[in-house]
Design an enzyme around this catalytic site. Sequence first.
Site, PDB file in Angstrom:
ATOM      1  N   TYR A  67      41.102  45.937  25.478  1.00 19.16           N
ATOM      2  CA  TYR A  67      39.700  45.477  25.478  1.00 19.16           C
ATOM      3  C   TYR A  67      38.854  46.224  26.506  1.00 19.16           C
ATOM      4  O   TYR A  67      37.658  46.431  26.278  1.00 19.16           O
ATOM      5  CB  TYR A  67      39.630  43.948  25.629  1.00 19.16           C
ATOM      6  N   ARG A  70      37.786  49.196  24.690  1.00 17.07           N
ATOM      7  CA  ARG A  70      36.697  48.893  23.759  1.00 17.07           C
ATOM      8  C   ARG A  70      35.392  48.660  24.511  1.00 17.07           C
ATOM      9  O   ARG A  70      34.317  49.060  24.060  1.00 17.07           O
ATOM     10  CB  ARG A  70      37.070  47.683  22.888  1.00 17.07           C
ATOM     11  N   ASP A 104      30.377  43.282  20.170  1.00 19.65           N
ATOM     12  CA  ASP A 104      29.866  44.408  20.961  1.00 19.65           C
ATOM     13  C   ASP A 104      28.556  44.139  21.699  1.00 19.65           C
ATOM     14  O   ASP A 104      28.163  44.908  22.573  1.00 19.65           O
ATOM     15  CB  ASP A 104      29.718  45.663  20.075  1.00 19.65           C
ATOM     16  N   HIS A 119      33.023  35.567  16.449  1.00 20.20           N
ATOM     17  CA  HIS A 119      34.310  36.078  16.939  1.00 20.20           C
ATOM     18  C   HIS A 119      34.286  36.335  18.449  1.00 20.20           C
ATOM     19  O   HIS A 119      35.128  37.055  18.972  1.00 20.20           O
ATOM     20  CB  HIS A 119      34.703  37.366  16.190  1.00 20.20           C
ATOM     21  N   CYS A 130      42.412  26.573  32.747  1.00 23.73           N
ATOM     22  CA  CYS A 130      41.494  25.612  33.391  1.00 23.73           C
ATOM     23  C   CYS A 130      40.121  25.565  32.708  1.00 23.73           C
ATOM     24  O   CYS A 130      39.282  24.744  33.051  1.00 23.73           O
ATOM     25  CB  CYS A 130      41.327  25.938  34.872  1.00 23.73           C
TER      26      CYS A 130
HETATM   27  N1  APR Z   1      26.417  50.301   7.066  1.00 25.17           N
HETATM   28  C1  APR Z   1      26.907  49.191   6.459  1.00 25.17           C
HETATM   29  N2  APR Z   1      28.230  49.009   6.224  1.00 25.17           N
HETATM   30  C2  APR Z   1      29.071  49.960   6.623  1.00 25.17           C
HETATM   31  C3  APR Z   1      28.653  51.145   7.257  1.00 25.17           C
HETATM   32  C4  APR Z   1      27.238  51.299   7.471  1.00 25.17           C
HETATM   33  N3  APR Z   1      26.726  52.383   8.067  1.00 25.17           N
HETATM   34  N4  APR Z   1      29.726  51.906   7.529  1.00 25.17           N
HETATM   35  C5  APR Z   1      30.795  51.230   7.078  1.00 25.17           C
HETATM   36  N5  APR Z   1      30.429  50.050   6.530  1.00 25.17           N
HETATM   37  C6  APR Z   1      31.250  48.993   5.930  1.00 25.17           C
HETATM   38  C7  APR Z   1      32.568  49.453   5.329  1.00 25.17           C
HETATM   39  O1  APR Z   1      32.387  49.929   3.990  1.00 25.17           O
HETATM   40  C8  APR Z   1      33.402  48.173   5.370  1.00 25.17           C
HETATM   41  O2  APR Z   1      33.206  47.399   4.190  1.00 25.17           O
HETATM   42  O3  APR Z   1      31.618  48.104   6.959  1.00 25.17           O
HETATM   43  C9  APR Z   1      32.789  47.409   6.568  1.00 25.17           C
HETATM   44  C10 APR Z   1      33.698  47.308   7.760  1.00 25.17           C
HETATM   45  O4  APR Z   1      34.790  46.495   7.432  1.00 25.17           O
HETATM   46  P1  APR Z   1      35.951  46.162   8.480  1.00 25.17           P
HETATM   47  O5  APR Z   1      36.406  47.424   9.133  1.00 25.17           O
HETATM   48  O6  APR Z   1      36.987  45.343   7.787  1.00 25.17           O
HETATM   49  O7  APR Z   1      35.176  45.299   9.599  1.00 25.17           O
HETATM   50  P2  APR Z   1      34.735  43.757   9.572  1.00 25.17           P
HETATM   51  O8  APR Z   1      34.437  43.310   8.183  1.00 25.17           O
HETATM   52  O9  APR Z   1      33.677  43.594  10.601  1.00 25.17           O
HETATM   53  O10 APR Z   1      36.058  43.064  10.065  1.00 25.17           O
HETATM   54  C11 APR Z   1      36.066  41.657  10.223  1.00 25.17           C
HETATM   55  O11 APR Z   1      38.164  41.833  11.327  1.00 25.17           O
HETATM   56  O12 APR Z   1      39.722  42.644  12.887  1.00 25.17           O
HETATM   57  C12 APR Z   1      38.661  41.871  12.654  1.00 25.17           C
HETATM   58  O13 APR Z   1      37.759  40.522  14.243  1.00 25.17           O
HETATM   59  C13 APR Z   1      37.572  41.763  13.615  1.00 25.17           C
HETATM   60  O14 APR Z   1      35.352  40.895  13.271  1.00 25.17           O
HETATM   61  C14 APR Z   1      36.335  41.760  12.748  1.00 25.17           C
HETATM   62  C15 APR Z   1      36.862  41.270  11.412  1.00 25.17           C
END
Ligand code: APR
Length: 250
Positions: A67, A70, A104, A119, A130
């Site tokens: 983390y 990140r 973020d 999240h 605590c």
């Molecule tokens: N604009 C919009 N969407 C986009 C862009 C963009 N510029 N670039 C990529 N994407 C899309 C991808 O096509 C994909 O469908 O964003 C999505 C990202 O998906 P994930 O990587 O699965 O991320 P997310 O859906 O936020 O994941 C959910 O999983 O591990 C966890 O806790 C973490 O909050 C997160 C959760």
Amino acid sequence: MTADLDRVAEVLAGASRVSVLTGSGISAESGVPTFRTEDGLWENYRLEDVATPEAVARNPRGVWEFYEMRRANMQAVQPNAGHFALAELAPMFESFTLATQNIDGLHQRAGSADVLEVHGSLWRAHCDHCGRVVDPFPFPAPEIPPPCGCGEVLRPSVVLFGEALPHDVFAAATAAASECDVAFSIGTSSVVWPAAGLPVLAGERGAFVIEINPAATELTPAFDVSLRGPAGTVLPDLVRRVRRVREGTA
Ligand code: APR
């Protein structure tokens, strides 16, 4: 796409209650890696090692290193046009609720207020023992793992796999989704529940539901319109079109 954008702008211009769910895709154009796309975070790390309660118990130092990495990445990036467009949209409606799966803080840095961080956040830490909360938690962490005054250690205030979502935050997001006229799902693969279900719930309650994502997702069939493009382009375009409709110049 233009016809779809116009249709969404028309619907949005007449809406009074809007609810939005964002995922890591909205921060992609800021340079933040998503999770499940090629070279995404979960291609490079085993989530069992860094993002579960068991990992925190077994190896708090390793979890903190992940983390802190990140946090360093996030601190080096800026909100993008998609984040700013959502902050611009908010005051245009009687009610506007922005729920994010992102930890973020970029929505807040773009000017969005009252963001529902379902999240959690990279910028807070707490003690499971605590209950002490440190908000904001300084970057870099003074020590890893950071000690809590009670003799235990602090952990990042992010929701780990297998943990429940913060109850009040998710209840507020659920209430907004059930009561809105228009709901958006932006930049999420919609595979992580219960967050993914918020726009689905809105649709079931009669809202017009829109997905913004360059790729199709498992839930694409549940949306009235899918705007296939990057959020940093689609959202500012949509804001301009809604303004034009409201001003009667469309
Ligand atoms: N604009 C919009 N969407 C986009 C862009 C963009 N510029 N670039 C990529 N994407 C899309 C991808 O096509 C994909 O469908 O964003 C999505 C990202 O998906 P994930 O990587 O699965 O991320 P997310 O859906 O936020 O994941 C959910 O999983 O591990 C966890 O806790 C973490 O909050 C997160 C959760």
